[in-house]
Scaffold this motif. Sequence first.
Motif, mmCIF file in Angstrom:
data_model
loop_
_atom_site.group_PDB
_atom_site.id
_atom_site.type_symbol
_atom_site.label_atom_id
_atom_site.label_comp_id
_atom_site.label_asym_id
_atom_site.label_seq_id
_atom_site.Cartn_x
_atom_site.Cartn_y
_atom_site.Cartn_z
ATOM 1 N N VAL A 1 116.378 75.558 -18.260
ATOM 2 C CA VAL A 1 115.969 74.592 -17.248
ATOM 3 C C VAL A 1 117.132 73.622 -17.045
ATOM 4 C CG1 VAL A 1 114.274 72.839 -16.631
ATOM 5 C CG2 VAL A 1 113.584 74.810 -18.029
ATOM 6 N N CYS A 2 117.711 73.657 -15.868
ATOM 7 C CA CYS A 2 118.914 72.873 -15.594
ATOM 8 C C CYS A 2 118.672 71.975 -14.394
ATOM 9 C CB CYS A 2 120.063 73.842 -15.314
ATOM 10 S SG CYS A 2 121.642 73.059 -15.026
ATOM 11 N N THR A 3 118.929 70.676 -14.560
ATOM 12 C CA THR A 3 118.786 69.728 -13.457
ATOM 13 C C THR A 3 120.072 68.924 -13.310
ATOM 14 O OG1 THR A 3 117.888 67.977 -14.855
ATOM 15 C CG2 THR A 3 116.303 69.510 -13.856
ATOM 16 N N GLN A 4 120.104 68.066 -12.314
ATOM 17 C CA GLN A 4 121.284 67.236 -12.070
ATOM 18 C C GLN A 4 121.347 66.028 -12.992
ATOM 19 O OE1 GLN A 4 120.984 66.476 -7.806
ATOM 20 N NE2 GLN A 4 122.592 67.969 -7.466
ATOM 21 N N ASN A 5 120.595 66.043 -14.071
ATOM 22 C CA ASN A 5 120.611 64.976 -15.083
ATOM 23 C C ASN A 5 120.244 63.608 -14.538
ATOM 24 O OD1 ASN A 5 121.304 66.718 -17.192
ATOM 25 N ND2 ASN A 5 123.463 66.582 -16.672
ATOM 26 N N GLU A 6 119.308 63.578 -13.621
ATOM 27 C CA GLU A 6 118.786 62.308 -13.152
ATOM 28 C C GLU A 6 117.625 61.960 -14.079
ATOM 29 O OE1 GLU A 6 118.836 61.927 -8.647
ATOM 30 O OE2 GLU A 6 118.898 64.083 -8.962
ATOM 31 N N ALA A 7 117.726 60.844 -14.763
ATOM 32 C CA ALA A 7 116.798 60.493 -15.836
ATOM 33 C C ALA A 7 115.333 60.513 -15.408
ATOM 34 C CB ALA A 7 117.150 59.124 -16.398
ATOM 35 N N ASP A 8 115.055 60.090 -14.192
ATOM 36 C CA ASP A 8 113.658 60.003 -13.769
ATOM 37 C C ASP A 8 113.134 61.301 -13.169
ATOM 38 O OD1 ASP A 8 115.298 59.780 -11.514
ATOM 39 O OD2 ASP A 8 113.780 58.629 -10.423
ATOM 40 N N LYS A 9 113.956 62.340 -13.105
ATOM 41 C CA LYS A 9 113.541 63.612 -12.505
ATOM 42 C C LYS A 9 113.573 64.721 -13.551
ATOM 43 C CE LYS A 9 114.981 62.443 -7.861
ATOM 44 N NZ LYS A 9 115.820 62.797 -6.734
ATOM 45 N N LYS A 10 112.408 65.048 -14.067
ATOM 46 C CA LYS A 10 112.285 66.111 -15.056
ATOM 47 C C LYS A 10 111.637 67.321 -14.401
ATOM 48 C CE LYS A 10 113.563 63.627 -18.671
ATOM 49 N NZ LYS A 10 114.738 63.889 -19.436
ATOM 50 N N MET A 11 112.240 68.501 -14.603
ATOM 51 C CA MET A 11 111.694 69.719 -14.025
ATOM 52 C C MET A 11 110.687 70.354 -14.980
ATOM 53 S SD MET A 11 113.458 73.334 -12.780
ATOM 54 C CE MET A 11 114.965 72.562 -12.307
ATOM 55 N N VAL A 12 109.543 70.734 -14.421
ATOM 56 C CA VAL A 12 108.535 71.469 -15.165
ATOM 57 C C VAL A 12 108.659 72.930 -14.758
ATOM 58 C CG1 VAL A 12 106.058 71.800 -15.559
ATOM 59 C CG2 VAL A 12 106.969 69.493 -15.206
ATOM 60 N N VAL A 13 108.746 73.825 -15.752
ATOM 61 C CA VAL A 13 108.835 75.260 -15.490
ATOM 62 C C VAL A 13 107.703 75.941 -16.243
ATOM 63 C CG1 VAL A 13 110.263 77.327 -15.685
ATOM 64 C CG2 VAL A 13 111.336 75.129 -15.193
ATOM 65 N N ASN A 14 106.885 76.684 -15.502
ATOM 66 C CA ASN A 14 105.754 77.397 -16.082
ATOM 67 C C ASN A 14 105.943 78.891 -15.897
ATOM 68 O OD1 ASN A 14 104.323 74.995 -16.738
ATOM 69 N ND2 ASN A 14 103.584 74.861 -14.641
ATOM 70 N N LEU A 15 105.670 79.653 -16.944
ATOM 71 C CA LEU A 15 105.755 81.114 -16.906
ATOM 72 C C LEU A 15 104.343 81.675 -16.941
ATOM 73 C CD1 LEU A 15 107.464 83.764 -17.081
ATOM 74 C CD2 LEU A 15 107.399 83.475 -19.579
#
Length: 157
Positions: free
Chosen positions: A88-102
């Motif tokens: 799970v890779c994001t632009q490292n913006e502290a307030d933006k967390k990506m949720v990934v569901n399988l």
Amino acid sequence: MKATIVKIINKRAVKMMLQIIFLGTILFVAFSFDTKSNCDPETLLKNCASDLDDFVFIKSFPVETNKTTEKTEYSYVLSRAITYRIVVCTQNEADKKMVVNLYDRNKKLIASNYLKSSKKFFPTINYTCSATGVYYVEAFFDGDKKGCGLNILGFKK
């Protein structure tokens, strides 16, 4: 006669001012919308590929949400007895967390990078496949936020 000339000049000045305001508004609107996205999947892939560790790269999936309720969904065929990793890779913006569901082929949740009970996010999902078939991945940003990220899929035997 002087009053008539002043009225004509005033009408022309008002007309010119309106045209300038109209043109200025058009230019402001045209340049205030940035049509180029700041989301760069290639840079994200370069920054996060090392998180695969000893897993072999299969494919990357860009995740860019422009609407707060938008989710990215994709599917992939996984093979039995193979261990898969989703980075799970994001632009490292502290307030933006990506949720990934399988999800499995029946759309039953089998793994997630987010643990609701502790509100903790994990940078990867590891899953050893129990049955060959189509699996589904859903990715979105926590709190219905807009965002940019990437999921990297890898495997090892």
